[in-house]
Design an enzyme around this catalytic site. Sequence first.
Site, PDB file in Angstrom:
ATOM      1  N   HIS A  82       0.849  -1.191   0.000  1.00 43.98           N
ATOM      2  CA  HIS A  82       0.000   0.000   0.000  1.00 43.98           C
ATOM      3  C   HIS A  82       0.878   1.233   0.000  1.00 43.98           C
ATOM      4  CE1 HIS A  82      -3.437   2.565   0.848  1.00 43.98           C
ATOM      5  NE2 HIS A  82      -2.655   3.201   1.699  1.00 43.98           N
ATOM      6  N   ASP A 161     -15.580   1.760   7.525  1.00 43.55           N
ATOM      7  CA  ASP A 161     -14.542   2.745   7.210  1.00 43.55           C
ATOM      8  C   ASP A 161     -15.080   3.819   6.282  1.00 43.55           C
ATOM      9  OD1 ASP A 161     -11.775   3.811   6.987  1.00 43.55           O
ATOM     10  OD2 ASP A 161     -12.065   3.193   4.915  1.00 43.55           O
ATOM     11  N   ARG A 168     -15.469  11.828   9.348  1.00 45.96           N
ATOM     12  CA  ARG A 168     -14.232  12.487   9.822  1.00 45.96           C
ATOM     13  C   ARG A 168     -13.859  13.653   8.909  1.00 45.96           C
ATOM     14  NH1 ARG A 168     -10.420   7.867   9.258  1.00 45.96           N
ATOM     15  NH2 ARG A 168      -8.855   9.452   9.647  1.00 45.96           N
ATOM     16  N   SER A 183      -7.919   2.760   9.505  1.00 43.31           N
ATOM     17  CA  SER A 183      -8.657   2.874   8.247  1.00 43.31           C
ATOM     18  C   SER A 183      -7.904   2.188   7.110  1.00 43.31           C
ATOM     19  CB  SER A 183      -8.875   4.367   7.957  1.00 43.31           C
ATOM     20  OG  SER A 183      -9.241   4.597   6.618  1.00 43.31           O
ATOM     21  N   LYS A 187      -8.703  -1.861   5.227  1.00 40.80           N
ATOM     22  CA  LYS A 187      -8.973  -2.094   3.800  1.00 40.80           C
ATOM     23  C   LYS A 187      -8.053  -3.172   3.225  1.00 40.80           C
ATOM     24  CE  LYS A 187      -9.132   2.440   3.428  1.00 40.80           C
ATOM     25  NZ  LYS A 187      -9.527   3.836   3.323  1.00 40.80           N
TER      26      LYS A 187
END
Length: 433
Positions: A82, A161, A168, A183, A187
Amino acid sequence: MRMIDIIEKKRDGYELTEQEIRFFVEGYTKEEIPDYQISSLMMAIYFQDMTDEERANLTMAMVESGDQIVLSDIEGIKVDKHSTGGVGDTTTLVLGPLVAAVGVPVAKMSGRGLGHTGGTIDKLEAIQGFHVELTSEQFIKQVNELKLAVIGQSGNLTPADKKLYALRDVTATVNSIPLIASSIMSKKIAAGADAIVLDVKTGEGAFMKTVEDAEALATAMVRIGNNVGRNTMAIISDMSQPLGNAIGNALEVKEAIDTLSGNGPEDLTELCLLLGSQMVVVGGKAKTLDEARKILEGVIADGSALEIFKQFIEWQGGNGQIVAQPDLLPQAKYSFEIEAPRSGYVTYMEADEIGTAAMLLGAGRATKESEIDLAVGIILNKKVGDAVEQGESLATFYANSEDISDAKNLFLANFTISDDKVEAPPLVYKVIT
Ligand code: URA
Ligand code: CA
């Protein structure tokens, strides 16, 4: 259990139990708890932080709020990577074939680009015929046989999320380490990763502006991963200027081919070797990062990583010939050299705005519905630390329109040339294992 007691407890700095965390995540997903109570709790978390155990529990509660991709029919340790987002970040295109060539299975779900950052799927679709719609049987068979497949996002992953992030975003609680870390990790885990490698970007162009903030986020994510049984490592890398030289879809496919052939830009090659080494170690194919790196250098040198890229393209319907003949990729009608307005040294390049200049040429989407032009984009001919003479080319713009003035003005406004030489920024600030 009452929501008000949970808010009060966190407001006063106490640790929430697993049951309390599940209660608010599940309740909010089912719309049984109103926005105002959750936003109050988010603000309490923002100020009071969360312990490692709370962070792990929040992550898993979000994972379990929706569908989870089950990759148990794929042999081996499924490793996902990621990146917290960058401009011209061609790493995924390179890393997939690179680590697959070593036998690490890469079962990747990727997204499209929005705004100034590109998406891997858009880049792959620059290859004629390539598609990301695979059935789950095809996907699993391809990963087992080739070790690499990429599909588009599907399923209802981490609905908690999605709702929390949207809330948020409008309640000034995005910028909280425990909330960002859980978060992102939720994922990846919901998408089926057994092990995770994180590229946390820092610099003006990144979400985390300072190295300290980036390190805090990376450490938080590595701890969450390891605490929930997913071997996780991270790198803090520079995003004060775009990575590599190419920004734009077909241009980045060409850059990936160059890199897999051993002729890529130095910074992109080095970051791919560092991230790839971590993927190979967490994927169980080497004991140390040094050993992994040698193996990766080997699969570049002997052509096997490039061969996997070609086969991957063909398995997913694309024209594999582009690997040997990159000029079969979509080509822009026009090219323009952007000349240096003065002599000196390149001291600064605002990555975000350079990415936006590429978007103005048509390489990115202004809105979700925009069509993108796969052929266009920017090749940087100079990077921070380089000397330039007046009139020398700073960059080549590829466009399908003769009027590039908006993109050119934005580019030049964000490309600083000064008299005093500066060193190129470090590519990597920290390796977290
Ligand atoms: N990116 C995410 O996916 N989640 C956050 O909370 C922040 C950035
Ligand atoms: Ca690039």
